[in-house]
Design an enzyme around this catalytic site. Structure first.
Site, PDB file in Angstrom:
ATOM      1  N   HIS A   1       0.864  -1.186   0.000  1.00 56.30           N
ATOM      2  CA  HIS A   1       0.000   0.000   0.000  1.00 56.30           C
ATOM      3  C   HIS A   1       0.903   1.240   0.000  1.00 56.30           C
ATOM      4  O   HIS A   1       2.001   1.196   0.551  1.00 56.30           O
ATOM      5  CB  HIS A   1      -0.848  -0.052   1.280  1.00 56.30           C
ATOM      6  CG  HIS A   1      -1.927   0.968   1.382  1.00 56.30           C
ATOM      7  ND1 HIS A   1      -1.700   2.282   1.750  1.00 56.30           N
ATOM      8  CD2 HIS A   1      -3.260   0.864   1.198  1.00 56.30           C
ATOM      9  CE1 HIS A   1      -2.849   2.928   1.783  1.00 56.30           C
ATOM     10  NE2 HIS A   1      -3.811   2.109   1.450  1.00 56.30           N
TER      11      HIS A   1
ATOM     12  N   GLN B   1      -4.701  -5.117   7.031  1.00 59.41           N
ATOM     13  CA  GLN B   1      -5.704  -6.069   6.522  1.00 59.41           C
ATOM     14  C   GLN B   1      -5.597  -7.437   7.205  1.00 59.41           C
ATOM     15  O   GLN B   1      -6.300  -8.368   6.799  1.00 59.41           O
ATOM     16  CB  GLN B   1      -5.548  -6.251   5.004  1.00 59.41           C
ATOM     17  CG  GLN B   1      -5.751  -4.989   4.199  1.00 59.41           C
ATOM     18  CD  GLN B   1      -7.174  -4.438   4.243  1.00 59.41           C
ATOM     19  OE1 GLN B   1      -8.111  -5.091   4.713  1.00 59.41           O
ATOM     20  NE2 GLN B   1      -7.350  -3.222   3.770  1.00 59.41           N
TER      21      GLN B   1
HETATM   22  N1  PMP Z   1      -2.038  -0.804   4.512  1.00 61.83           N
HETATM   23  C1  PMP Z   1      -2.995  -1.542   3.948  1.00 61.83           C
HETATM   24  C2  PMP Z   1      -2.697  -2.944   3.537  1.00 61.83           C
HETATM   25  C3  PMP Z   1      -4.268  -1.006   3.766  1.00 61.83           C
HETATM   26  O1  PMP Z   1      -5.230  -1.745   3.192  1.00 61.83           O
HETATM   27  C4  PMP Z   1      -4.529   0.309   4.194  1.00 61.83           C
HETATM   28  C5  PMP Z   1      -5.898   0.938   4.011  1.00 61.83           C
HETATM   29  N2  PMP Z   1      -6.462   0.748   2.757  1.00 61.83           N
HETATM   30  C6  PMP Z   1      -3.493   1.021   4.786  1.00 61.83           C
HETATM   31  C7  PMP Z   1      -2.265   0.437   4.929  1.00 61.83           C
HETATM   32  C8  PMP Z   1      -3.676   2.423   5.258  1.00 61.83           C
HETATM   33  O2  PMP Z   1      -4.578   2.461   6.308  1.00 61.83           O
HETATM   34  P1  PMP Z   1      -5.055   3.858   6.890  1.00 61.83           P
HETATM   35  O3  PMP Z   1      -5.638   4.615   5.745  1.00 61.83           O
HETATM   36  O4  PMP Z   1      -6.060   3.495   7.925  1.00 61.83           O
HETATM   37  O5  PMP Z   1      -3.854   4.521   7.440  1.00 61.83           O
END
Ligand code: PMP
Length: 418
Positions: A132, A213
């Site tokens: 991500h 996740q």
């Molecule tokens: N890592 C992963 C694997 C995610 O799916 C997400 C959210 N889609 C994030 C990080 C970021 O999370 P947040 O927006 O709550 O900081």
């Protein structure tokens, strides 16, 4: 009765759904909501909202400061939630649980504090192609400043990490840190982090897990994994937005400089210099998200009562069924590995139907899914895809939801004459 029931889910899903009033509505007139976007943010059960509203209506005061009953009550509730999180991930000490806003802030904290203090020219940080953006961009920003190198573990056509390449990095490069997601928010791949952590440690590198996740869906035990840092978000695990967690081994956190300066994170301030507070407060500058932390504690209670193994078993049934049903649709391809190596999400592409059009047409049928790159542009580039449509599942989803998704996809195809 749904197929889930027939397949003997260990949980009473209808009773669980009753805890989530948001699920009981029509998305459009005559179109009941089928919520399949929990990977972006899960829904919240009544128990979480009740805990937060009780606190806000009856117990609110700032924490850690007041010498009066109300502030002590607020502090107790805020710290009790931290203890719940500690137990949930089996950390040794409450001092290892740092409240942040979300996974993103947790990763930025490690990069900005540990990374800035420990990384320089000649050092290597290993990430993966499936990360991500929140586990790529903080490292890229820091690499520009500190001059270290980032290596990316490639992703195979099937959607697995290339572990041979990982081993080569560890053997041939001066790797200081590996930071990899536990479960992919696009491929659903459950990465074999336990073995990867052992390999990293054998090579003298630290290991951080992006658990955004995984922590909501399966039991994550930081001591059993021997992981050095773990980042996750409250809002993806039945808790509120605005609260996340960074777990770190105490010895590492003790040695790290503060990430942000301000109130609460200091022991003593003079005009010349300051001394830092004990863990975890050294990393918690300013008035925290008190109600949100309490909400996260209630979410942890809720998931704990259901049992993480039961949640995982139920979701496996739903995901396996989704893979089966989606693969029946001509021209549709689900990204990622088979059901035995995945969890939580099915992202797909369809011949002749763009991901965004698909999501819009599904919405007309009441089915809420997400389309785009899901903050994983490098992964989409790897597969030469501009976008995918993603259906994601949580404990309140059933195989009936999958049936609704599949029917809506067929209707969308009909509309486009496919
Ligand atoms: N890592 C992963 C694997 C995610 O799916 C997400 C959210 N889609 C994030 C990080 C970021 O999370 P947040 O927006 O709550 O900081």
């Amino acid at each position: 009765m749904t197929k889930t029931d027939q397949l003997t889910s260990p949980l009473d899903i209808q009773a669980i759904r009753a805890d989530f009033p948001v699920l009981n509505q029509e998305a459009h007139p005559g179109k009941p909501l089928v919520f399949l976007d929990s990977a972006a943010s899960s829904q919240k059960p009544r128990q979480v909202v009740d805990a937060m509203s009780t606190y806000l209506l009856h117990d609110h005061a700032n924490v850690h400061r007041g010498i009066y009953a109300l502030s002590e009550r607020a502090t107790d509730a805020y710290e009790a939630a931290r203890e719940k999180v500690r137990v949930f991930i089996n950390a040794r000490s409450r001092r290892e649980i740092i409240y942040t806003r979300n996974t993103t802030e947790s990763v930025n904290l490690v990069a900005g504090s540990w990374g800035r203090a420990n990384l320089g020219p000649g050092d290597v940080v290993v990430l993966s192609e499936m990360e991500h953006h929140s586990n790529i961009v903080p490292w890229q920003l820091l690499a520009e400043e500190r001059g270290f190198t980032i290596r990316y573990i490639p992703v195979t056509d099937e959607g697995l990490l290339d572990l041979a390449a990982y081993e080569t990095f560890l053997q041939q490069e001066p790797v200081k840190l590996v930071s990899v997601m536990h479960v992919s928010n696009v491929l659903g791949t459950v990465n074999p982090v336990a073995g990867m952590i052992r390999q990293a440690h054998a090579a003298g590198a630290l290991f951080m897990i992006d658990g955004a996740q995984s922590v909501p869906h399966l039991a994550v035990d930081v001591q059993a994994l021997d992981v050095d840092f773990l980042a996750f978000s409250g809002h993806k695990m039945a808790g509120p937005t605005g609260i996340g967690v960074l777990y770190g081994k105490r010895v590492l956190l003790e040695a790290m400089p503060p990430y942000m300066g301000g109130g609460d994170m200091i022991r003593r301030v003079t005009l010349e210099k300051s001394e830092w507070n004990d863990l975890p407060y050294k990393f918690e500058a300013g008035t925290p998200a008190i109600a949100e932390a309490i909400g996260l504690g209630a979410a942890v209670d809720y998931l704990g009562t259901l049992g993480m193994d039961n949640i995982l078993a139920h979701e496996q049934i739903v995901v396996e069924y989704a893979m089966e049903r989606l693969s029946e649709i001509p021209g549709l391809k689900v990204l990622g590995p088979g059901p035995d190596r995945r969890n939580g999400v099915t992202a797909f592409v369809m011949q002749d139907l763009h991901a965004h059009d698909t999501a819009q047409l599904l919405d007309m049928e009441g089915v809420a899914v997400r389309a785009g790159h899901h903050c994983a542009m490098p992964l989409h580039q790897r597969y030469c895809l501009p976008a995918t449509t993603r259906a994601s599942y949580y404990v309140y989803n059933t195989t009936a939801d999958v049936d609704a998704l599949v029917e809506a996809i067929y209707n969308a195809r009909k509309l486009f004459g496919i």
